[in-house]
Design a protein around this motif. Structure first.
Motif, mmCIF file in Angstrom:
data_model
loop_
_atom_site.group_PDB
_atom_site.id
_atom_site.type_symbol
_atom_site.label_atom_id
_atom_site.label_comp_id
_atom_site.label_asym_id
_atom_site.label_seq_id
_atom_site.Cartn_x
_atom_site.Cartn_y
_atom_site.Cartn_z
ATOM 1 N N TRP A 220 34.014 -43.874 42.832
ATOM 2 C CA TRP A 220 33.369 -44.544 43.962
ATOM 3 C C TRP A 220 32.103 -45.287 43.528
ATOM 4 O O TRP A 220 31.256 -45.611 44.346
ATOM 5 C CB TRP A 220 33.032 -43.532 45.064
ATOM 6 N N GLY A 221 32.004 -45.548 42.206
ATOM 7 C CA GLY A 221 30.837 -46.245 41.690
ATOM 8 C C GLY A 221 30.993 -47.758 41.707
ATOM 9 O O GLY A 221 31.941 -48.307 42.259
ATOM 10 N N VAL A 222 30.058 -48.431 41.042
ATOM 11 C CA VAL A 222 30.022 -49.900 41.044
ATOM 12 C C VAL A 222 31.294 -50.523 40.459
ATOM 13 O O VAL A 222 31.841 -51.473 41.049
ATOM 14 C CB VAL A 222 28.766 -50.412 40.299
ATOM 15 N N PRO A 223 31.836 -50.046 39.293
ATOM 16 C CA PRO A 223 33.065 -50.665 38.763
ATOM 17 C C PRO A 223 34.218 -50.631 39.758
ATOM 18 O O PRO A 223 34.941 -51.617 39.919
ATOM 19 C CB PRO A 223 33.380 -49.802 37.522
ATOM 20 N N ALA A 224 34.386 -49.479 40.429
ATOM 21 C CA ALA A 224 35.480 -49.351 41.398
ATOM 22 C C ALA A 224 35.251 -50.268 42.598
ATOM 23 O O ALA A 224 36.191 -50.887 43.110
ATOM 24 C CB ALA A 224 35.604 -47.902 41.859
ATOM 25 N N MET A 225 33.986 -50.355 43.051
ATOM 26 C CA MET A 225 33.671 -51.232 44.179
ATOM 27 C C MET A 225 33.992 -52.686 43.832
ATOM 28 O O MET A 225 34.534 -53.440 44.650
ATOM 29 C CB MET A 225 32.189 -51.124 44.548
ATOM 30 N N ILE A 226 33.675 -53.066 42.585
ATOM 31 C CA ILE A 226 33.948 -54.435 42.135
ATOM 32 C C ILE A 226 35.458 -54.698 42.134
ATOM 33 O O ILE A 226 35.918 -55.766 42.542
ATOM 34 C CB ILE A 226 33.347 -54.680 40.739
ATOM 35 N N CYS A 227 36.229 -53.691 41.683
ATOM 36 C CA CYS A 227 37.691 -53.836 41.646
ATOM 37 C C CYS A 227 38.264 -54.000 43.050
ATOM 38 O O CYS A 227 39.099 -54.882 43.295
ATOM 39 C CB CYS A 227 38.331 -52.620 40.973
ATOM 40 N N ILE A 228 37.814 -53.151 43.992
ATOM 41 C CA ILE A 228 38.344 -53.197 45.357
ATOM 42 C C ILE A 228 37.949 -54.500 46.044
ATOM 43 O O ILE A 228 38.776 -55.168 46.667
ATOM 44 C CB ILE A 228 37.856 -51.974 46.161
ATOM 45 N N ILE A 229 36.661 -54.881 45.908
ATOM 46 C CA ILE A 229 36.202 -56.142 46.506
ATOM 47 C C ILE A 229 36.861 -57.326 45.795
ATOM 48 O O ILE A 229 37.258 -58.308 46.428
ATOM 49 C CB ILE A 229 34.666 -56.252 46.425
ATOM 50 N N GLY A 230 37.000 -57.214 44.467
ATOM 51 C CA GLY A 230 37.609 -58.290 43.691
ATOM 52 C C GLY A 230 39.048 -58.563 44.099
ATOM 53 O O GLY A 230 39.448 -59.731 44.267
ATOM 54 N N VAL A 231 39.845 -57.513 44.263
ATOM 55 C CA VAL A 231 41.238 -57.684 44.688
ATOM 56 C C VAL A 231 41.289 -58.255 46.101
ATOM 57 O O VAL A 231 42.104 -59.133 46.403
ATOM 58 C CB VAL A 231 42.017 -56.347 44.607
ATOM 59 N N GLY A 232 40.384 -57.770 46.988
ATOM 60 C CA GLY A 232 40.324 -58.297 48.352
ATOM 61 C C GLY A 232 39.991 -59.782 48.369
ATOM 62 O O GLY A 232 40.588 -60.559 49.122
ATOM 63 N N LEU A 233 39.040 -60.191 47.515
ATOM 64 C CA LEU A 233 38.647 -61.601 47.428
ATOM 65 C C LEU A 233 39.776 -62.444 46.828
ATOM 66 O O LEU A 233 40.071 -63.547 47.307
ATOM 67 C CB LEU A 233 37.381 -61.739 46.576
ATOM 68 N N TYR A 234 40.435 -61.903 45.802
ATOM 69 C CA TYR A 234 41.557 -62.598 45.151
ATOM 70 C C TYR A 234 42.696 -62.844 46.143
ATOM 71 O O TYR A 234 43.242 -63.956 46.235
ATOM 72 C CB TYR A 234 42.045 -61.765 43.963
ATOM 73 N N LEU A 235 43.051 -61.806 46.920
ATOM 74 C CA LEU A 235 44.112 -61.936 47.918
ATOM 75 C C LEU A 235 43.702 -62.912 49.026
ATOM 76 O O LEU A 235 44.530 -63.686 49.522
ATOM 77 C CB LEU A 235 44.446 -60.569 48.519
ATOM 78 N N SER A 236 42.414 -62.866 49.399
ATOM 79 C CA SER A 236 41.914 -63.782 50.432
ATOM 80 C C SER A 236 42.026 -65.231 49.977
ATOM 81 O O SER A 236 42.443 -66.110 50.738
ATOM 82 C CB SER A 236 40.449 -63.467 50.768
ATOM 83 N N LEU A 237 41.676 -65.496 48.715
ATOM 84 C CA LEU A 237 41.765 -66.849 48.167
ATOM 85 C C LEU A 237 43.217 -67.320 48.095
ATOM 86 O O LEU A 237 43.533 -68.459 48.439
ATOM 87 C CB LEU A 237 41.112 -66.901 46.781
ATOM 88 N N ARG A 238 44.106 -66.421 47.657
ATOM 89 C CA ARG A 238 45.511 -66.797 47.493
ATOM 90 C C ARG A 238 46.206 -67.035 48.835
ATOM 91 O O ARG A 238 47.140 -67.836 48.920
ATOM 92 C CB ARG A 238 46.265 -65.732 46.698
ATOM 93 N N THR A 239 45.770 -66.326 49.881
ATOM 94 C CA THR A 239 46.366 -66.523 51.209
ATOM 95 C C THR A 239 45.545 -67.506 52.042
ATOM 96 O O THR A 239 45.781 -67.655 53.235
ATOM 97 C CB THR A 239 46.464 -65.186 51.972
ATOM 98 N N ARG A 240 44.567 -68.150 51.395
ATOM 99 C CA ARG A 240 43.665 -69.110 52.055
ATOM 100 C C ARG A 240 42.972 -68.458 53.261
ATOM 101 O O ARG A 240 42.924 -69.006 54.335
ATOM 102 C CB ARG A 240 44.417 -70.380 52.455
ATOM 103 N N PHE A 241 42.450 -67.251 53.007
ATOM 104 C CA PHE A 241 41.690 -66.480 54.002
ATOM 105 C C PHE A 241 42.450 -66.367 55.325
ATOM 106 O O PHE A 241 41.999 -66.791 56.377
ATOM 107 C CB PHE A 241 40.306 -67.092 54.218
ATOM 108 N N ILE A 242 43.619 -65.743 55.212
ATOM 109 C CA ILE A 242 44.479 -65.576 56.385
ATOM 110 C C ILE A 242 43.787 -64.782 57.494
ATOM 111 O O ILE A 242 44.060 -64.979 58.683
ATOM 112 C CB ILE A 242 45.817 -64.902 55.991
#
Length: 458
Positions: free
Chosen positions: A17-39
């Protein structure tokens, strides 16, 4: 021995639950948002019309399935729990009011993550030997990725089984017994000397109720959650709105403290919470812990929906995160901050801070309604996680082990009512975080499938 287990678990927990994990979870969320054009922005109005707009329509589901609304209620039953009351309070106490801002950010990205999880779960689901729909991260890993990734499905399921007994059951039962005992003592209906006896009785009652619902199968689970979830959400939101309205003059200052504290926590907390990263970490982690976006668990319930449109059910994922975090978690934050109760910044806090915010506004009599809300939140979580555990253990072994698992899971309620759960909660939280790793890898690898399904549907 316990000290060694605790120290090892603390080290693992801080990493998960530290910073690396937070970056991964937020990073995947941002990546999916970009790929779906912020659905979650483009189709938000459509998602609300397709979900909330159909709440009052009479729906039926085929055998072995839930209606789409029952599926989202079952998922919300697991996510809308004590984390919405105690978790938000803890985030504010340790990370300052600014943690609420980062909770919103995690929810914004989490809406797309949950949308992707649900869409994939429905697209790659199967029928089991009993004719029930089964799906979730283990199935979209198995059916969507090549064979050399399949070990991730077993890792997810194993962590899922280990998590449900603590996060989904024992800690929730402990919350129920604490809430009921506190209310009874407050109204002089229970002598504090008899709380242990009360705990045993309550544990047995909860075990019987959980067993009756879970052993009744997917249909009974759906029929219970579609009634319980709206009921508890309406009660809690109504009570919270009352606090906000009665303290309306404080609302502008509260929102100012949230935005200021997000980037300069010391300006709001008097220097006690001075770390921007601490505020961000607490807000993001508690937001994820509440709405489960990135953990993949909610998609297990959505996979049971009687629908032929994965993307349409995925829109319920957007609605789910919005309801859980943007609405209910924000209500909790405003109850604490608008009521004017003193917050001991820098020190851990739980449900008692939220309850104090309610009682300071309404008076001590409101504690009975707070106890009811807490019990509903916790009990619904037990039911939702019972389904998750059953699906995970079925994937690892077979459908033959589901009923024995349900019996054991129900009996854990008695244990949860009678033992100290400090270490158990911490271990369960660690396994909960470990579940996110195989799920996030699968979401990243299957993002192209999500994009294809979105294009096809719209």
């Amino acid at each position: 021995m316990l000290d060694i287990i605790e120290s090892v678990n603390t080290a693992v927990n801080n990493f998960i639950w530290g910073v690396p994990a937070m970056i991964c979870i937020i990073g995947v969320g941002l990546y999916l948002s970009l790929r779906t054009r912020f659905i979650q922005i483009r189709k938000f109005a459509y998602a609300i019309r397709s979900t909330l707009g159909k709440v009052f329509q009479k729906q039926t589901a085929s055998d072995g399935a839930l209606t789409p609304f029952q599926a989202v209620c079952t998922a919300l039953a697991a996510t809308v729990g004590t984390g919405n009351i105690a978790g938000v309070a803890g985030a504010i106490a340790i990370g300052g009011p600014g943690a609420v801002f980062w909770m919103w950010i995690s929810a914004f990205l989490g809406m797309c993550t949950k949308f992707s999880e649900v869409t994939l779960a429905v697209h790659f689901r199967e029928r089991n030997k009993d004719g029930d729909y089964v799906g979730g991260p283990m199935y979209y890993i198995k059916n969507g990725l090549s064979r050399h990734w399949h070990w991730l499905a077993f890792v997810f399921s194993a962590f899922g089984v280990l998590t449900v007994f603590g996060t989904g059951n024992a800690t929730q039962v402990n919350t129920i017994t604490t809430a009921i005992n506190s209310a009874l003592i407050n109204f002089h209906l229970l002598d504090p000397a008899y709380t242990k006896t009360s705990n045993i009785i309550l544990g047995i009652v909860i075990a019987v109720l959980v067993g009756l619902i879970l052993l009744g199968g997917i249909k009974r689970i759906g029929s219970v959650t579609e009634k319980l979830v709206p009921f508890m959400a309406v009660i809690y939101i109504a009570l919270s709105l009352g606090v906000i309205i009665l303290n309306i003059q404080r609302v502008p200052g509260v929102f100012a403290s949230i935005f200021a504290g997000a980037f300069q926590p010391s300006s709001v907390t008097g220097g006690v919470v001075g770390s921007f990263f601490l505020s961000m970490k607490k807000g993001v982690s508690r937001g994820i812990f509440s709405n489960e976006a990135g953990l993949g668990t909610g998609s297990i319930a959505h996979a049971c929906a009687d629908t032929d449109e994965p993307v349409k059910q995925g829109l319920f994922g957007i609605f789910e995160v919005f309801t859980d975090t943007i609405v209910i978690c924000t209500m909790t934050a405003l109850v604490i901050l608008c009521s004017g109760v003193p917050v001991d910044y820098g020190n851990a806090a739980g449900a008692e801070l939220t309850i104090l915010g309610l009682t300071s506004t309404y008076g001590s009599w409101i504690s009975i309604f707070t106890a009811v809300a807490l019990c509903c939140f916790a009990f619904s979580t037990i039911i939702g996680w019972g389904l998750y555990g059953a699906r995970c253990i079925e994937f690892l072994f077979s459908s033959k082990v589901i009923k024995p698992f349900m019996v054991v899971y129900s009996l854990v309620s008695i244990l949860g009512a009678t033992v100290n759960l400090g270490l158990l909660w911490s271990i369960a939280e660690t396994f909960n975080g470990l579940m996110s790793i195989p799920n996030l890898i699968a979401l990243f690898l299957l993002s192209g499938t999500v994009v294809q399904l979105v294009r096809k549907y719209f």
